[in-house]
Design a protein around this motif. Structure first.
Motif, mmCIF file in Angstrom:
data_model
loop_
_atom_site.group_PDB
_atom_site.id
_atom_site.type_symbol
_atom_site.label_atom_id
_atom_site.label_comp_id
_atom_site.label_asym_id
_atom_site.label_seq_id
_atom_site.Cartn_x
_atom_site.Cartn_y
_atom_site.Cartn_z
ATOM 1 N N THR A 83 0.815 -1.206 0.000
ATOM 2 C CA THR A 83 0.000 0.000 0.000
ATOM 3 C C THR A 83 0.849 1.257 0.000
ATOM 4 O O THR A 83 1.711 1.442 0.865
ATOM 5 N N ARG A 110 -1.573 0.766 -6.463
ATOM 6 C CA ARG A 110 -0.901 1.097 -5.201
ATOM 7 C C ARG A 110 -1.857 1.690 -4.169
ATOM 8 O O ARG A 110 -1.501 1.919 -3.044
ATOM 9 N N LYS A 111 -3.080 2.019 -4.596
ATOM 10 C CA LYS A 111 -4.176 2.510 -3.734
ATOM 11 C C LYS A 111 -4.037 3.979 -3.367
ATOM 12 O O LYS A 111 -5.009 4.716 -3.380
ATOM 13 N N SER A 180 -14.587 6.330 3.449
ATOM 14 C CA SER A 180 -14.376 6.584 2.028
ATOM 15 C C SER A 180 -15.325 7.713 1.657
ATOM 16 O O SER A 180 -16.452 7.772 2.163
ATOM 17 N N ASN A 210 -5.939 -0.080 2.919
ATOM 18 C CA ASN A 210 -6.110 -0.808 1.664
ATOM 19 C C ASN A 210 -7.273 -1.788 1.810
ATOM 20 O O ASN A 210 -7.140 -2.830 2.465
ATOM 21 N N GLN A 211 -8.408 -1.481 1.183
ATOM 22 C CA GLN A 211 -9.597 -2.318 1.334
ATOM 23 C C GLN A 211 -9.519 -3.614 0.515
ATOM 24 O O GLN A 211 -10.251 -4.564 0.802
ATOM 25 N N HIS A 264 -12.913 -3.762 -8.755
ATOM 26 C CA HIS A 264 -12.332 -2.609 -9.442
ATOM 27 C C HIS A 264 -12.279 -2.888 -10.942
ATOM 28 O O HIS A 264 -11.775 -3.931 -11.369
ATOM 29 N N ALA A 271 -12.627 -5.730 -3.279
ATOM 30 C CA ALA A 271 -12.328 -4.917 -2.092
ATOM 31 C C ALA A 271 -13.554 -4.846 -1.206
ATOM 32 O O ALA A 271 -14.697 -4.836 -1.695
ATOM 33 N N TRP A 321 -5.578 9.092 -4.545
ATOM 34 C CA TRP A 321 -5.977 7.763 -4.099
ATOM 35 C C TRP A 321 -7.180 7.292 -4.869
ATOM 36 O O TRP A 321 -7.887 8.078 -5.500
ATOM 37 N N ASP A 322 -7.412 5.985 -4.824
ATOM 38 C CA ASP A 322 -8.597 5.403 -5.444
ATOM 39 C C ASP A 322 -9.615 5.177 -4.343
ATOM 40 O O ASP A 322 -9.463 4.276 -3.512
ATOM 41 N N VAL A 325 -11.290 1.648 -3.433
ATOM 42 C CA VAL A 325 -10.603 0.520 -2.801
ATOM 43 C C VAL A 325 -9.789 0.953 -1.583
ATOM 44 O O VAL A 325 -8.884 0.233 -1.153
ATOM 45 N N THR A 326 -10.082 2.129 -1.047
ATOM 46 C CA THR A 326 -9.401 2.595 0.159
ATOM 47 C C THR A 326 -10.397 3.266 1.089
ATOM 48 O O THR A 326 -11.488 3.652 0.691
#
Length: 360
Positions: A83, A110-111, A180, A210-211, A264, A271, A321-322, A325-326
């Motif tokens: 992560t 990499r999130k 989130s 990191n989900q 994703h 996730a 960040w995404d 998924v986080t």
């Protein structure tokens, strides 16, 4: 009749100001480095319900070797094995469309990625928004302050008032609040940008979890049971909290159901998609069952220090960040009177979906 007698004092009505400006609350002057980014709350701003749109996932067919993103002279360093990464030698605002596609893929993998020495904060606000618009439709936050004339920018602002700091921690043992962003929307954000304007010399970091890895750590039996379940995500409480504080509500609050496990579209990774900020319950379960299962998942996420990362802010930093998924949390750990001021660009993505469970 005297003016004071025309309207009895008990019947006098003080009209609520329609516009509240942070700079006015600081006495008309400010030490903010970017005063045009100070928040404004305008009661007259009202927006209709969000309508569905077709999201283009730019990371889907991006070159996984990142030739247009990580050009010669740039460096990338992973912050933990699973992560987070930190990149230098790349100027986000100058990326080509291929570079932006590769950015979306790198961040999905990499999130969360911190880019140093960026010019995003120094650009005209509209140019920053034009850059972010490549990644999806801009989300306008229903309750937050924004730079005047630019409601698409979400602001995070704490002006360093020590009494405000004391009040914040008076009713809690920790400032950590994993969430989130705006997952109550039908199409929550994806690739998200947060850039620093002012930051304490030490403290005020942001933590990310990191989900995907949180899902990976579960046993096969638990994973299988979670598939097919949906959870409710609510923006009602956020709107009520804003109203109670005399804030704004720009758009009617919504509640939506999303899968507990989402996929994703670029990486195919699964996730967990629940968070303590907006997830209210598991659909179809009794109250006690829902609370037990959701409590377990949120506890699992919050305890996962081995799939979490802490990003330290510095002038010129942009963190990408995404949001699919986080989860993340600000860390309110400074009481030195320094300002913490950040701007967020929040492109929306696809409606969350899940793919069938695959036994390991």
């Amino acid at each position: 009749m005297s003016p004071s007698a025309e309207v009895p004092k008990s019947e006098a009505v003080t009209e609520k100001p329609k516009i509240r400006r942070a700079i006015d609350e600081e006495g008309g002057t400010t030490t903010a480095t970017y005063p045009h980014y100070l928040p404004v709350w305008d009661d007259s701003e009202k927006y209709p319900p969000l309508q569905p749109f077709t999201h283009t996932e730019h990371g889907l067919n991006a070159d996984p070797t990142f030739p247009d993103l990580l050009a010669p002279g740039s460096t990338i360093q992973d912050l933990t094995p699973t992560t987070g990464s930190e990149v230098t030698g790349v100027q986000l605002s100058k990326l080509s469309d291929r570079g932006k596609d590769q950015l979306a893929l790198l961040v999905a993998q990499r999130k969360v990625v911190a880019f140093r020495n960026q010019d995003l904060a120094s650009l005209p606000i509209q140019e920053a928004l034009d850059f972010g618009a490549y990644f999806g439709r801009h989300h306008i936050h229903p309750t937050s302050g924004s730079p005047e004339g630019y409601p698409e920018i979400h602001l995070v602002h704490r002006n360093g008032n020590t009494s405000e700091f004391d009040a914040f921690l008076a009713g809690r043992n920790s400032s950590v609040a994993w969430h989130s962003d705006v997952t109550y929307e039908a199409q929550p954000p994806g690739t998200t940008f947060l850039y620093i304007l002012d930051t304490p010399a030490v403290g005020g970091d942001t933590a990310f979890v990191n989900q995907v890895e949180a899902y990976n750590r579960l046993s096969p039996l638990v994973k299988e049971r979670l598939h097919g379940l949906k959870a409710t995500h609510s923006g009602v409480e956020q709107a009520e909290f804003s109203t109670q504080r005399g804030g704004v509500v720009r758009r009617e609050a919504v509640v939506n159901e999303h899968p507990v496990v989402r996929t994703h579209p670029a990486t195919g990774e699964k996730a967990l998609f629940v968070n303590g900020g907006f997830t209210r319950g598991i659909v179809g379960l009794k109250k006690e069952e829902s609370e037990a299962l959701l409590g377990f998942l949120l506890g699992h996420i919050s305890r996962g220090i081995d799939f979490q990362v802490r990003v330290r802010w510095a002038p010129g930093t942009v963190v990408v960040w995404d949001n699919r998924v986080t989860a993340h949390s600000a860390i309110v750990d400074w009481s030195t009177g320094e300002r913490r001021h950040l701007a967020r660009i929040t492109p929306q993505a696809e409606r969350p979906y899940e793919t069938p469970y695959t036994p390991e």
